[in-house]
Design a protein around this motif. Structure first.
Motif, PDB file in Angstrom:
ATOM      1  N   CYS A 161       1.304  -2.138   9.258  1.00  0.00           N
ATOM      2  CA  CYS A 161       2.223  -3.131   9.842  1.00  0.00           C
ATOM      3  C   CYS A 161       1.680  -3.705  11.139  1.00  0.00           C
ATOM      4  O   CYS A 161       1.598  -4.931  11.303  1.00  0.00           O
ATOM      5  CB  CYS A 161       3.593  -2.495  10.087  1.00  0.00           C
ATOM      6  SG  CYS A 161       4.537  -2.122   8.595  1.00  0.00           S
ATOM      7  N   GLU A 166      -2.725  -4.722  10.432  1.00  0.00           N
ATOM      8  CA  GLU A 166      -3.000  -5.696   9.366  1.00  0.00           C
ATOM      9  C   GLU A 166      -1.978  -6.833   9.342  1.00  0.00           C
ATOM     10  O   GLU A 166      -2.323  -8.009   9.492  1.00  0.00           O
ATOM     11  CB  GLU A 166      -3.012  -4.968   8.022  1.00  0.00           C
ATOM     12  CG  GLU A 166      -3.290  -5.872   6.841  1.00  0.00           C
ATOM     13  CD  GLU A 166      -3.144  -5.127   5.525  1.00  0.00           C
ATOM     14  OE1 GLU A 166      -2.546  -5.694   4.606  1.00  0.00           O
ATOM     15  OE2 GLU A 166      -3.632  -3.977   5.437  1.00  0.00           O
ATOM     16  N   ARG A 167      -0.677  -6.497   9.157  1.00  0.00           N
ATOM     17  CA  ARG A 167       0.342  -7.547   9.060  1.00  0.00           C
ATOM     18  C   ARG A 167       0.495  -8.318  10.363  1.00  0.00           C
ATOM     19  O   ARG A 167       0.675  -9.544  10.351  1.00  0.00           O
ATOM     20  CB  ARG A 167       1.688  -6.948   8.671  1.00  0.00           C
ATOM     21  CG  ARG A 167       2.035  -6.951   7.196  1.00  0.00           C
ATOM     22  CD  ARG A 167       1.095  -6.161   6.362  1.00  0.00           C
ATOM     23  NE  ARG A 167       1.607  -5.923   5.019  1.00  0.00           N
ATOM     24  CZ  ARG A 167       1.104  -5.039   4.180  1.00  0.00           C
ATOM     25  NH1 ARG A 167       0.047  -4.309   4.548  1.00  0.00           N
ATOM     26  NH2 ARG A 167       1.579  -4.883   2.964  1.00  0.00           N
ATOM     27  N   GLN A 200      -2.364 -10.803  10.572  1.00  0.00           N
ATOM     28  CA  GLN A 200      -2.173 -11.902   9.625  1.00  0.00           C
ATOM     29  C   GLN A 200      -1.053 -12.836  10.092  1.00  0.00           C
ATOM     30  O   GLN A 200      -1.135 -14.060   9.908  1.00  0.00           O
ATOM     31  CB  GLN A 200      -1.853 -11.336   8.239  1.00  0.00           C
ATOM     32  CG  GLN A 200      -3.019 -10.598   7.601  1.00  0.00           C
ATOM     33  CD  GLN A 200      -2.618  -9.820   6.358  1.00  0.00           C
ATOM     34  OE1 GLN A 200      -1.434  -9.679   6.048  1.00  0.00           O
ATOM     35  NE2 GLN A 200      -3.608  -9.300   5.641  1.00  0.00           N
ATOM     36  N   VAL A 223       1.129 -13.532   6.362  1.00  0.00           N
ATOM     37  CA  VAL A 223       1.178 -12.134   5.944  1.00  0.00           C
ATOM     38  C   VAL A 223       0.967 -12.113   4.436  1.00  0.00           C
ATOM     39  O   VAL A 223       1.679 -12.783   3.683  1.00  0.00           O
ATOM     40  CB  VAL A 223       2.542 -11.506   6.301  1.00  0.00           C
ATOM     41  CG1 VAL A 223       2.663 -10.105   5.719  1.00  0.00           C
ATOM     42  CG2 VAL A 223       2.719 -11.467   7.815  1.00  0.00           C
ATOM     43  N   CYS A 277       4.566  -9.247   1.857  1.00  0.00           N
ATOM     44  CA  CYS A 277       5.831  -8.869   2.493  1.00  0.00           C
ATOM     45  C   CYS A 277       6.413  -7.711   1.693  1.00  0.00           C
ATOM     46  O   CYS A 277       6.811  -7.881   0.537  1.00  0.00           O
ATOM     47  CB  CYS A 277       6.789 -10.054   2.525  1.00  0.00           C
ATOM     48  SG  CYS A 277       6.288 -11.365   3.657  1.00  0.00           S
ATOM     49  N   CYS A 278       6.452  -6.536   2.306  1.00  0.00           N
ATOM     50  CA  CYS A 278       6.752  -5.303   1.579  1.00  0.00           C
ATOM     51  C   CYS A 278       8.214  -5.223   1.146  1.00  0.00           C
ATOM     52  O   CYS A 278       9.121  -5.658   1.853  1.00  0.00           O
ATOM     53  CB  CYS A 278       6.395  -4.097   2.434  1.00  0.00           C
ATOM     54  SG  CYS A 278       4.646  -4.035   2.853  1.00  0.00           S
ATOM     55  N   ARG A 285       3.702  -8.254  -3.530  1.00  0.00           N
ATOM     56  CA  ARG A 285       2.488  -9.005  -3.193  1.00  0.00           C
ATOM     57  C   ARG A 285       2.458 -10.346  -3.935  1.00  0.00           C
ATOM     58  O   ARG A 285       2.118 -11.377  -3.356  1.00  0.00           O
ATOM     59  CB  ARG A 285       1.245  -8.171  -3.520  1.00  0.00           C
ATOM     60  CG  ARG A 285      -0.075  -8.847  -3.134  1.00  0.00           C
ATOM     61  CD  ARG A 285      -1.244  -7.914  -3.417  1.00  0.00           C
ATOM     62  NE  ARG A 285      -1.208  -6.743  -2.574  1.00  0.00           N
ATOM     63  CZ  ARG A 285      -1.720  -6.697  -1.333  1.00  0.00           C
ATOM     64  NH1 ARG A 285      -2.300  -7.782  -0.806  1.00  0.00           N
ATOM     65  NH2 ARG A 285      -1.659  -5.586  -0.627  1.00  0.00           N
ATOM     66  N   THR A 305       4.871 -12.878  -2.456  1.00  0.00           N
ATOM     67  CA  THR A 305       4.351 -13.384  -1.177  1.00  0.00           C
ATOM     68  C   THR A 305       3.252 -14.416  -1.397  1.00  0.00           C
ATOM     69  O   THR A 305       3.226 -15.462  -0.737  1.00  0.00           O
ATOM     70  CB  THR A 305       3.805 -12.221  -0.322  1.00  0.00           C
ATOM     71  OG1 THR A 305       4.796 -11.209  -0.192  1.00  0.00           O
ATOM     72  CG2 THR A 305       3.410 -12.711   1.065  1.00  0.00           C
ATOM     73  N   TYR A 358       5.779 -11.543  10.250  1.00  0.00           N
ATOM     74  CA  TYR A 358       6.051 -10.121  10.476  1.00  0.00           C
ATOM     75  C   TYR A 358       6.850  -9.971  11.756  1.00  0.00           C
ATOM     76  O   TYR A 358       6.505 -10.569  12.783  1.00  0.00           O
ATOM     77  CB  TYR A 358       4.736  -9.338  10.569  1.00  0.00           C
ATOM     78  CG  TYR A 358       4.877  -7.937  11.106  1.00  0.00           C
ATOM     79  CD1 TYR A 358       5.652  -6.998  10.437  1.00  0.00           C
ATOM     80  CD2 TYR A 358       4.236  -7.542  12.276  1.00  0.00           C
ATOM     81  CE1 TYR A 358       5.789  -5.707  10.926  1.00  0.00           C
ATOM     82  CE2 TYR A 358       4.358  -6.254  12.765  1.00  0.00           C
ATOM     83  CZ  TYR A 358       5.130  -5.335  12.088  1.00  0.00           C
ATOM     84  OH  TYR A 358       5.267  -4.063  12.570  1.00  0.00           O
TER      85      TYR A 358
END
Length: 291
Positions: free
Chosen positions: A95, A98-99, A102, A108, A111-112, A146, A149, A161
């Protein structure tokens, strides 16, 4: 059943009972098509949201160019085992490195599912593509977050994020379930990376470097390990330079994260290197070969 009994009579909730289990994707689509608000919040069933998650996510969505925004994930069962502690740190890195990186460029890449808010008007435009995804001639039944997104980015929307929107989710506390989860995620990443590559020319150059690095990095690490093992097998000498380089890179990374997070526990994330080298790298190779 207890959840249904608790909320079915509450007029604030509209519970949709499908005749059979059709999977996450079709359940999502059924709910989205019945919804009428401006925003749709996706929450996985094993996730507990902080009370202020919606008030943290909505301001980011006020920009009409933003199609989706995700919150920060933590492990609600972090104290269960060493594995859950490592996964909790892994989530922090995913988070807040990486996120977060991005998001600086409005893209991003995933988006989980535990905590992701979408603009409903954008979702409605994408539902047919989302529902009709096929892979090797069969309807896709994995990697929903994924893929959705990627579709949002492909449609020209930004994805963001929000680190202050905290969602605590249950993570695997045993190795077997963890590896099965990682196998699904690896297959999803390989499958949707190709679709993501087509987006990169229209996005910031950092994102090209990011995607290349994420896919090339594990290959280089695997090559280093294989080279070291070959040296040991053929010459009987220990590949000290390979081992020292991996140890040095691990300690540098964990030290930087411990400093950024102001938490010494991240020095212990160095133990995850053994999981990565001896379990996750072979698993990713298996995921690619059985895609």
């Amino acid at each position: 059943r207890p959840v249904h009994e608790t909320f079915a009579r509450d007029p604030r909730f509209d519970i949709i009972l499908l005749p059979q289990n059709v999977g996450k994707r079709k359940a999502q689509i059924a709910a989205i098509r019945r919804s009428h608000g401006d925003m749709v919040l996706n929450v996985d069933s094993d996730t507990i949201l902080a009370p202020d998650v919606i008030t943290k996510l909505v301001p980011k969505m006020q920009d009409p160019a933003v199609g989706a925004a995700m919150g920060q994930l933590t492990a609600s069962n972090r104290s269960d085992s060493l594995l859950t502690r490592l996964i909790d740190m892994e989530y922090w890195l995913a988070c807040n490195e990486e996120r977060a990186a991005q998001a600086r460029f409005g893209a991003v890449m995933c988006c989980c599912g535990p905590c992701a808010m979408y603009r409903r008007s954008a979702l409605v435009l994408l539902l047919d593509q989302y529902e009709s995804q096929y892979f090797r001639g069969k309807p896709s039944d994995f990697g929903e977050d994924r893929h959705l997104t990627i579709l949002m980015l492909k449609a020209g929307f930004r994805t963001e994020y929000v680190p202050s929107a905290i969602a605590a989710t249950v993570v695997p506390n045993r190795l077997g379930p963890y590896l099965r989860q990682q196998l699904r995620w690896a297959r999803s990443t390989f499958r949707d990376t190709l679709l993501g590559l087509r987006l990169l020319p229209g996005l910031n150059r950092f994102l090209t470097l990011d995607v290349v690095g994420q896919n090339l990095g594990p290959l280089l690490l695997a090559l280093s390990v294989l080279t070291g093992l070959a040296q040991l097998a053929l010459t009987g000498t220990v590949p000290w330079w390979t081992a020292l380089m991996i140890v040095a890179m691990t300690m540098i990374r964990c030290s930087v994260v411990a400093f950024r997070a102001r938490q010494l526990r991240f020095l212990g994330f160095s133990l995850h290197t053994f999981v990565n080298i001896f379990l996750l790298l072979p698993l990713k190779a298996y995921a690619l070969c059985t895609l």
